[in-house]
Design an enzyme around this catalytic site. Structure first.
Site, PDB file in Angstrom:
ATOM      1  N   PRO A   1     -12.967  37.963  62.986  1.00 44.02           N
ATOM      2  CA  PRO A   1     -11.770  37.619  64.577  1.00 44.02           C
ATOM      3  C   PRO A   1     -13.012  37.799  65.524  1.00 44.02           C
ATOM      4  O   PRO A   1     -13.499  39.220  65.593  1.00 44.02           O
ATOM      5  CB  PRO A   1     -10.340  38.813  64.266  1.00 44.02           C
ATOM      6  N   MET A   2     -13.104  36.792  66.233  1.00 43.36           N
ATOM      7  CA  MET A   2     -13.988  37.283  67.453  1.00 43.36           C
ATOM      8  C   MET A   2     -13.457  36.602  68.696  1.00 43.36           C
ATOM      9  O   MET A   2     -13.515  35.410  68.891  1.00 43.36           O
ATOM     10  CB  MET A   2     -15.241  36.430  67.128  1.00 43.36           C
ATOM     11  N   THR A   3     -13.302  37.093  69.579  1.00 39.19           N
ATOM     12  CA  THR A   3     -13.307  36.901  70.925  1.00 39.19           C
ATOM     13  C   THR A   3     -13.336  35.775  71.572  1.00 39.19           C
ATOM     14  O   THR A   3     -14.668  35.754  71.987  1.00 39.19           O
ATOM     15  CB  THR A   3     -12.508  37.567  71.651  1.00 39.19           C
TER      16      THR A   3
ATOM     17  N   GLY B   1      -8.481  37.597  68.498  1.00 40.27           N
ATOM     18  CA  GLY B   1      -7.063  38.680  68.852  1.00 40.27           C
ATOM     19  C   GLY B   1      -6.640  38.352  69.955  1.00 40.27           C
ATOM     20  O   GLY B   1      -6.660  37.107  70.248  1.00 40.27           O
TER      21      GLY B   1
ATOM     22  N   GLN C   1      -5.132  37.983  64.690  1.00 39.57           N
ATOM     23  CA  GLN C   1      -4.817  39.028  64.621  1.00 39.57           C
ATOM     24  C   GLN C   1      -4.017  39.283  65.883  1.00 39.57           C
ATOM     25  O   GLN C   1      -4.203  39.214  66.604  1.00 39.57           O
ATOM     26  CB  GLN C   1      -6.382  39.565  65.383  1.00 39.57           C
TER      27      GLN C   1
ATOM     28  N   HIS D   1      -4.800  44.897  64.884  1.00 35.83           N
ATOM     29  CA  HIS D   1      -5.817  45.878  65.891  1.00 35.83           C
ATOM     30  C   HIS D   1      -5.990  46.944  65.988  1.00 35.83           C
ATOM     31  O   HIS D   1      -5.574  47.058  66.999  1.00 35.83           O
ATOM     32  CB  HIS D   1      -6.294  44.667  66.831  1.00 35.83           C
TER      33      HIS D   1
ATOM     34  N   HIS E   1     -12.070  49.262  67.400  1.00 39.02           N
ATOM     35  CA  HIS E   1     -12.575  49.191  68.309  1.00 39.02           C
ATOM     36  C   HIS E   1     -12.041  49.526  70.667  1.00 39.02           C
ATOM     37  O   HIS E   1     -12.993  49.263  70.819  1.00 39.02           O
ATOM     38  CB  HIS E   1     -12.964  47.431  68.632  1.00 39.02           C
TER      39      HIS E   1
ATOM     40  N   TYR F   1      -8.903  49.940  71.415  1.00 37.79           N
ATOM     41  CA  TYR F   1      -8.011  49.325  71.700  1.00 37.79           C
ATOM     42  C   TYR F   1      -6.799  50.221  71.595  1.00 37.79           C
ATOM     43  O   TYR F   1      -7.048  51.789  70.732  1.00 37.79           O
ATOM     44  CB  TYR F   1      -7.088  47.764  71.570  1.00 37.79           C
TER      45      TYR F   1
END
Length: 372
Positions: free
Chosen positions: A32-34, A66, A109, A176, A179, A181
């Site tokens: 997963p990569m924003t 995400g 995600q 998620h 990191h 969050y």
């Protein structure tokens, strides 16, 4: 890549992976990569094409960027996709159909940013940042501590999103919990200073996460798997540790596994680094050993620089996967998530599986500016 190396990669990475009703054709996942290419939070055809190219290029499992759950304080950008609202769901339905058409499986995600939300930012400008204790990741006052109603509302929003994912045809969901969050803010002693049942020792700090997992498990069918992403490091707190020892990791994982986590996705910056002394197991390896659950490893796979170099505008060169294959052959983890290497080259998976690594496109930070 020699014929021997090609055969080894194919034998190791081409094995199907099954958990509950999800079967990925191989062991390669897209991390997963924003990307922030969803105006007003709605993923369009370009987003569907972006994920589909990776599935067509050989990726077995797509884990989406995400996507914000339906809670006012969940997000901090109106270009990150939402996972609520009929317009966003219509976009996601197109993504799912397209990825399935290319032979891939896909899980969204589900994300709540918690106290890292920028005050006044969209998508809900007047939504106050919320977290366990009303402090930022660096310990300064920010937002407010969540009430029991806040906790209940967020738990329900995660469960609603999980049910919607199954309804839309996704193959599972990922929560998620990494990191720094919201979920991770409760897990980490540095941000959780509560004195009620959701704070205190490590087991107490898992309660909020475990309640989210249990609510999601109750909202979906038995065939629908739950992934949980976790990390030691936090954004702006890169040396942070949830746990210092395998025993502490056991205390963290047990409530989550018992609540219904099927797969743990252990996020690290460099997958080859050992997590604890006296063992070369990485975090995913330790999580699998302790929990007995399948795990996903991630962290600079196929590249010679970590993602911090991308933040600085630097590229990364292509590297081999021999060490990765060795670890997978020892059953250290079950899936490998590939990030920037797949942004650079949508066919990274097929090229790696079929011995065409000399043709892999290296990563350049300029690639982050477009969705291709």
């Amino acid at each position: 890549m020699t014929d021997l190396e090609t055969g080894r990669a194919a034998a190791t990475l081409s094995r199907p992976f099954t958990v509950r009703g999800l079967t990925s054709r191989n062991r390669i996942a897209m991390a997963p990569m924003t990307r922030q290419f969803s105006p007003d939070g709605v993923p369009g055809r370009d987003v569907a094409d972006y994920y589909t190219r990776r599935a067509a290029g050989g990726v077995g499992l797509i884990i989406t960027e995400g996507t914000y759950i339906g809670h006012d304080s969940a997000g901090t950008s109106d270009r990150v996709p939402r996972f609520h609202g009929e317009d966003a769901f219509a976009g996601w339905a197109d993504v799912v159909d397209s990825v399935h058409g290319a032979g891939g499986t896909i899980v969204p995600q589900l994300w709540h940013v918690g106290v890292t939300r920028t005050e006044g930012a969209p998508p809900v400008a007047d939504a106050e940042p919320v977290g366990p204790s009303g402090v930022s990741l660096t310990g300064e006052p920010k937002g407010r501590a969540m009430t029991q109603k806040d906790l209940d509302d967020v738990i329900a929003a995660f469960a609603d999103a999980a049910a919607a994912a199954e309804r839309l045809g996704f193959d599972g969901v990922e929560l998620h919990g990494a990191h720094g969050y919201l979920i991770d803010q409760f897990l980490w002693a540095g941000s959780n200073r509560r004195t009620d049942a959701y704070g205190g020792d490590l087991v107490a700090r898992t309660r909020f996460a475990a309640e989210i997992v249990a609510a999601c498990r109750a909202a979906v069918s038995d065939s629908f798997p739950l992934f949980f992403r976790m990390s030691q490091w936090k954004m702006n707190a890169y040396e942070a540790k949830l746990v210092q020892t395998p025993a502490e990791l056991d205390a963290l994982l047990t409530p989550l596994a018992e609540a219904g986590v099927d797969v743990f996705h252990a996020s690290t910056r460099r997958y080859w680094l050992p997590e604890f002394d006296d063992s070369d197991l990485n975090l995913a390896g330790w999580v699998k050993k302790i929990s007995g659950r399948p795990t996903v490893t991630v962290g600079s796979v196929g590249l010679d620089g970590d993602f911090f170099s991308a933040f600085a505008g630097n590229g990364s060169g292509v590297t081999g996967v021999d060490q990765l294959l060795g670890r997978m052959e020892r059953d250290e983890f079950d899936l490998v998530a590939v990030g920037r290497a797949l942004i650079a080259d949508p066919e990274w998976a097929a090229k790696t599986l079929h011995g065409r690594t000399g043709d892999i496109t290296p990563f350049d930070a300029e690639m982050l500016k477009t969705l291709s």
